[in-house]
Design an enzyme around this catalytic site. Structure first.
Site, PDB file in Angstrom:
ATOM      1  N   HIS A  35     -11.294  34.315   8.710  1.00  0.00           N
ATOM      2  CA  HIS A  35     -12.523  34.661   9.628  1.00  0.00           C
ATOM      3  C   HIS A  35     -12.823  33.633  10.429  1.00  0.00           C
ATOM      4  O   HIS A  35     -13.727  32.828  10.028  1.00  0.00           O
ATOM      5  CB  HIS A  35     -13.624  35.092   8.824  1.00  0.00           C
ATOM      6  CG  HIS A  35     -14.693  36.012   9.550  1.00  0.00           C
ATOM      7  ND1 HIS A  35     -14.865  37.145   9.280  1.00  0.00           N
ATOM      8  CD2 HIS A  35     -15.444  35.494  10.475  1.00  0.00           C
ATOM      9  CE1 HIS A  35     -16.034  37.453  10.107  1.00  0.00           C
ATOM     10  NE2 HIS A  35     -16.190  36.557  11.060  1.00  0.00           N
TER      11      HIS A  35
ATOM     12  N   GLU B  61     -24.543  41.765   8.287  1.00  0.00           N
ATOM     13  CA  GLU B  61     -24.689  40.366   8.293  1.00  0.00           C
ATOM     14  C   GLU B  61     -26.147  40.248   8.869  1.00  0.00           C
ATOM     15  O   GLU B  61     -26.361  39.950   9.932  1.00  0.00           O
ATOM     16  CB  GLU B  61     -23.851  39.808   9.539  1.00  0.00           C
ATOM     17  CG  GLU B  61     -23.803  38.329   9.441  1.00  0.00           C
ATOM     18  CD  GLU B  61     -23.187  37.359  10.842  1.00  0.00           C
ATOM     19  OE1 GLU B  61     -22.608  38.265  11.333  1.00  0.00           O
ATOM     20  OE2 GLU B  61     -23.082  36.328  10.543  1.00  0.00           O
TER      21      GLU B  61
ATOM     22  N   HIS C 190     -13.989  32.929  14.891  1.00  0.00           N
ATOM     23  CA  HIS C 190     -14.170  33.369  16.380  1.00  0.00           C
ATOM     24  C   HIS C 190     -13.590  32.319  17.361  1.00  0.00           C
ATOM     25  O   HIS C 190     -14.296  31.343  17.889  1.00  0.00           O
ATOM     26  CB  HIS C 190     -15.720  33.677  16.492  1.00  0.00           C
ATOM     27  CG  HIS C 190     -16.106  34.690  15.871  1.00  0.00           C
ATOM     28  ND1 HIS C 190     -16.416  36.032  16.247  1.00  0.00           N
ATOM     29  CD2 HIS C 190     -16.410  34.820  14.407  1.00  0.00           C
ATOM     30  CE1 HIS C 190     -16.948  36.635  15.327  1.00  0.00           C
ATOM     31  NE2 HIS C 190     -16.955  36.018  14.149  1.00  0.00           N
TER      32      HIS C 190
ATOM     33  N   ASP D 271     -15.728  30.844   9.927  1.00  0.00           N
ATOM     34  CA  ASP D 271     -16.419  31.897  10.969  1.00  0.00           C
ATOM     35  C   ASP D 271     -16.643  31.255  12.330  1.00  0.00           C
ATOM     36  O   ASP D 271     -16.392  31.720  13.354  1.00  0.00           O
ATOM     37  CB  ASP D 271     -17.945  31.973  10.257  1.00  0.00           C
ATOM     38  CG  ASP D 271     -18.514  33.734  11.058  1.00  0.00           C
ATOM     39  OD1 ASP D 271     -17.768  34.035  11.733  1.00  0.00           O
ATOM     40  OD2 ASP D 271     -19.659  33.635  10.627  1.00  0.00           O
TER      41      ASP D 271
HETATM   42  N1  17E Z   1     -20.679  36.906  15.876  1.00  0.00           N
HETATM   43  C1  17E Z   1     -21.428  37.641  14.848  1.00  0.00           C
HETATM   44  O1  17E Z   1     -21.785  38.680  15.013  1.00  0.00           O
HETATM   45  N2  17E Z   1     -21.578  36.915  13.629  1.00  0.00           N
HETATM   46  C2  17E Z   1     -21.091  35.648  13.495  1.00  0.00           C
HETATM   47  N3  17E Z   1     -21.312  34.948  12.112  1.00  0.00           N
HETATM   48  C3  17E Z   1     -20.249  34.898  14.545  1.00  0.00           C
HETATM   49  C4  17E Z   1     -20.266  35.581  15.862  1.00  0.00           C
HETATM   50  C5  17E Z   1     -19.995  33.386  14.385  1.00  0.00           C
HETATM   51 FE   FE2 Z   2     -17.832  36.431  12.373  1.00  0.00          FE
END
Ligand code: 17E
Ligand code: FE2
Length: 415
Positions: A61, A217, A63, A313
């Site tokens: 995971h 999250e 980005h 991440d």
């Molecule tokens: N975008 C998101 O929604 N959550 C994250 N932890 C990252 C990007 C890094």
């Molecule tokens: Fe993420």
């Protein structure tokens, strides 16, 4: 180019006693034979020097489209997920394909140097031009000698809450995204979140794609999209192809709800990814004291027989200013944050960045077994405990029989 290896000698393998040598024929692992003593490495053999040999690290995971953009055009001062999304929206407006390709490749080279050979990247498709996606599809091909890259169509600003969100997701799948993503806790309403999850699982199922949702999250204990994701996975009998990322809210659910939830999670069999450095940094931001850790119930999920892996991440992006590609660092932090430093956990800790990540990515040709592609890393240490304590860089990384990283004096006769 360097000659391919024909064997690895003096290796310790997880779950097996003593030293082993492993033949390599035509880039594929051959017979694995116990050794009674250390032996000379001759010919095209790699000498593991009594160290642990494991399958390559898996970064499940990340980005990559946002990697290495921290501070551009401004720093995330609050350290919240939400300010990160705002900073990224400003940087996203400035993207070019070349910019994304350069930063993604720089990051993947850093990963390869740390023994990572499998990567799943989320790519933001809430962009009418789909610039980052076009770039990442090129990167997937360009970097194939170093890493296997899976691309997630990730709707950073929502599917229901972003103009043409559904069309952009469908276009991303048509263009070649491997995985369908989502972000229900960020949609404008709870209903939007629920509808988006149902829709995206259907989309993936219809197109034979994997699913990986940024799910809950947030520290909000009312964020309960995981149950929707699990129920949809179960309904379509798709659990082995569905991953829930983050699930931070589970760290805030009460035990009575979790007891009910876990029944469904076990039935659905979906996979979990936790990004401990990221969640320690982004979550707990609306607490005074005591402050929540903002991390999902990792040991409890493992004890329930579910698959959980750790990921990074971010690498220096609007959400997280640090990161160096080293998954042993992520593992170290994750084991601390999740109360997983008991010796039984430590004995199995490398699975959190190898086998469990491979399962979450639904990889089929992964592991050190006769007949599988000759891909592996040599770590510094004779046991997971020594590797964890030492925190040394990988000594060697082998991909399809070829040495792609070599440090220290692991080298036999390789020229
Ligand atoms: N975008 C998101 O929604 N959550 C994250 N932890 C990252 C990007 C890094
Ligand atoms: Fe993420």
């Amino acid at each position: 180019m360097q000659e391919p290896l024909n064997a690895i000698v003096n290796a310790r393998l997880p779950g097996r006693e003593g030293l082993h040598q492993i033949a390599i024929n035509n880039d594929v692992f051959g017979e694995i034979t116990p050794q009674t003593a250390l032996m000379e490495a001759s010919g095209q053999a790699l000498d593991a020097r009594g160290n642990l040999l494991v399958a390559p690290f898996v970064e499940p995971h990340i980005h990559l489209d946002a990697a290495m953009t921290a501070g551009e055009p401004r720093w995330n001062q609050s350290g919240t997920l939400f300010e990160g999304i705002e900073c990224w929206a400003e940087r996203k407006a400035m993207l070019t394909e070349e910019d994304v390709i350069n930063r993604a490749e720089q990051t993947l080279k850093l990963f390869a140097d740390h023994g990572i050979q499998y990567v799943r990247t989320h790519v933001d498709v809430t962009d009418p031009q789909l610039t980052a996606l076009k770039a990442m599809l090129a990167v997937r091909e360009r970097m194939a000698d170093l890493v296997d890259l899976q691309i997630v169509a990730f709707p950073q600003e929502g599917i229901w809450s972003f103009r043409n969100g559904r069309e952009l997701m469908e276009e991303a799948v048509r263009m070649g995204a491997d995985v369908v993503g989502g972000i229900p806790h960020f949609e404008h309403t709870r209903d939007y979140g629920v509808e988006s999850v149902r829709w995206l699982v259907e989309l993936a199922h219809r197109h034979d794609r994997l699913v990986d949702v940024h799910c809950d999250e947030i520290d909000d204990p009312q964020s309960r999209f995981l149950e929707v994701l699990a129920a949809e996975a179960l309904r379509l009998d798709y659990g082995s192809r569905v991953t829930a990322s983050h699930t931070c809210a589970m760290g805030s659910y009460d035990d009575a709800y979790c007891s009910r939830l876990f029944r469904l999670l076990k039935k659905s069999g979906l996979r979990f990814l936790s990004m401990p450095t990221e969640s320690l940094h982004l979550q707990g931001r609306f607490d005074t004291y005591p402050k929540r850790r903002g991390i999902t119930r990792v040991p409890e999920l493992l004890d329930a027989g579910l698959t959980v892996a750790f990921g990074q991440d971010s690498i220096r992006d609007p959400w997280y200013p640090l990161g160096n590609g080293n998954l042993l660092r992520t593992l170290d932090v994750g084991l601390h944050a999740c109360h997983m430093l008991g010796m039984e956990r430590i004995d199995h800790c490398l699975e959190m960045i190898t086998d469990n990540g491979a399962a979450a990515l639904d990889l089929s040709q992964y592991g050190i077994e006769s007949g599988l592609p000759a891909r592996c890393v040599v770590l510094q240490g004779q046991s997971p405990y020594e590797v964890l304590v030492g925190q040394q860089p990988v000594q060697a990384s082998v991909r399809d029989g070829r040495v792609v990283v070599l440090r220290g004096d692991s080298q036999g006769q390789v020229s």
